[in-house]
Write an enzyme that holds these catalytic residues in place. Structure first.
Site, PDB file in Angstrom:
ATOM      1  N   ASP A 113       0.853  -1.190   0.000  1.00 35.80           N
ATOM      2  CA  ASP A 113       0.000   0.000   0.000  1.00 35.80           C
ATOM      3  C   ASP A 113       0.887   1.239   0.000  1.00 35.80           C
ATOM      4  O   ASP A 113       1.916   1.269   0.681  1.00 35.80           O
ATOM      5  CB  ASP A 113      -0.861   0.049   1.259  1.00 35.80           C
ATOM      6  CG  ASP A 113      -1.947  -1.010   1.296  1.00 35.80           C
ATOM      7  OD1 ASP A 113      -1.885  -1.964   0.492  1.00 35.80           O
ATOM      8  OD2 ASP A 113      -2.858  -0.886   2.131  1.00 35.80           O
ATOM      9  N   HIS A 169       5.075  -7.310  -0.142  1.00 29.95           N
ATOM     10  CA  HIS A 169       4.821  -8.655  -0.642  1.00 29.95           C
ATOM     11  C   HIS A 169       5.477  -8.891  -2.000  1.00 29.95           C
ATOM     12  O   HIS A 169       5.786  -7.951  -2.728  1.00 29.95           O
ATOM     13  CB  HIS A 169       3.309  -8.875  -0.764  1.00 29.95           C
ATOM     14  CG  HIS A 169       2.584  -8.781   0.544  1.00 29.95           C
ATOM     15  ND1 HIS A 169       2.046  -9.878   1.174  1.00 29.95           N
ATOM     16  CD2 HIS A 169       2.311  -7.721   1.354  1.00 29.95           C
ATOM     17  CE1 HIS A 169       1.465  -9.495   2.306  1.00 29.95           C
ATOM     18  NE2 HIS A 169       1.619  -8.184   2.437  1.00 29.95           N
ATOM     19  N   SER A 256       8.242   4.770   4.982  1.00 33.26           N
ATOM     20  CA  SER A 256       9.284   3.941   4.377  1.00 33.26           C
ATOM     21  C   SER A 256       9.058   3.871   2.872  1.00 33.26           C
ATOM     22  O   SER A 256       8.055   4.360   2.361  1.00 33.26           O
ATOM     23  CB  SER A 256       9.259   2.534   4.978  1.00 33.26           C
ATOM     24  OG  SER A 256       8.866   2.551   6.331  1.00 33.26           O
TER      25      SER A 256
END
Length: 295
Positions: A113, A169, A256
């Site tokens: 996301d 992921h 991040s």
């Protein structure tokens, strides 16, 4: 003010920034900039704050954070009562149905996301950050021979702000090598900071690995730390087959960045993302969302 592109309504939204007043003061005032260089950018500052976020004392921050940023807790795998500290909440896992994975092998998905920028025809000496600041790909990975393999390729920069889901992921089936760690500082990766500190990605702590994907070739998968990011945690098992959508790792508290590099003629990014990137706007995406296709 940070404006980004919303793919759903095909319009621009304004990002609600966690700690915006602090960021503006730190990166805009002489005192703030001095404090940044002397203390804030260093590991000890992020380590101290990370220590606090790992303690029960930080639990009291959770409800306020949820309310301030309208976090949808119905997507969380665990209930609010299960979080014993702020980092438990911050690194929460989501229900599988919250981020469905498209199985089409030709479909490229977002690794997490966040707000996405995409650049084609990669110039190794001049990769563009947010706000048009450039940096050297050679300097970023500190491996000239590897960098040359990605000349004229495609770069994806996914910025995870503190309000985002903070696990990342794999975008395809494949095998990922061991992680290479590069030491650095802990500058913010927010656009407010990127406009003030040149080549932040090259200066910050970062890690990368080579992901041998089944459908998109060999991908450089990089994670960049930032202010207050206590740790970059890799949860995958190196040199073992992973599946599309499997977790690679997560960031503890802080904003991040995940950066992916693809070789030339392997992928085609969706036109809306490319056009917005050329205009200097990030596009909001979620993990598993289609963002391109195999060439």
């Amino acid at each position: 003010m940070i404006k980004y592109y919303n793919r759903k309504n095909k319009d621009y939204d304004i990002e609600k920034v966690a700690g915006e007043k602090y960021l503006n003061w730190t990166y805009s005032s002489p005192i703030g900039m001095n404090l940044l260089e002397v203390f804030i950018k260093k590991k000890i500052f992020s380590k101290i704050y990370g220590f606090y976020c790992d303690r029960r004392l930080s639990q009291k921050k959770i409800n306020k954070f949820i309310n301030d940023f309208q976090i949808d807790m119905s997507l969380s795998e665990n209930q609010l009562s299960n979080f014993k500290c702020f980092n438990d909440f911050f690194t929460r896992k989501l229900k599988k149905e919250a981020r469905p994975i498209k199985t089409d092998k030709n479909l490229l998905i977002s690794p997490g996301d966040g707000k996405l920028l995409a650049y084609e025809n990669l110039n190794l000496n001049s990769v563009t950050e947010v706000k048009g600041i450039n940096y050297s790909f050679y300097e970023l990975i500190n491996n000239d021979s590897l960098a040359k393999e990605y000349n004229n390729g495609t770069c994806l920069v996914l910025r995870l702000c503190p309000t985002d889901y903070h696990r990342f992921h794999f975008i395809d089936n494949g095998i990922c090598e061991n992680t290479i760690k590069l030491n650095g500082f802990y500058y913010s990766v927010n656009p407010i900071a990127l406009s003030k500190i040149p080549s932040v990605f090259c200066k910050n702590k970062r890690e990368y690995s080579i992901f041998h994907s089944e459908n998109f070739g060999d991908i450089i998968f990089m994670e960049v730390g930032a202010t207050c990011v206590g740790s970059i945690i890799q949860t995958y098992k190196p040199n073992t087959k992973v599946l599309k959508g499997d977790e690679k790792g997560y960031f503890k508290f802080g904003g991040s960045t995940v950066i992916l590099f693809f070789k030339k003629n392997t992928i085609k990014i969706d036109d809306d993302i490319l056009s917005q990137s050329k205009l200097g706007y990030e596009t909001s995406v979620i993990m598993g969302e289609p963002i391109g296709n195999k060439k």
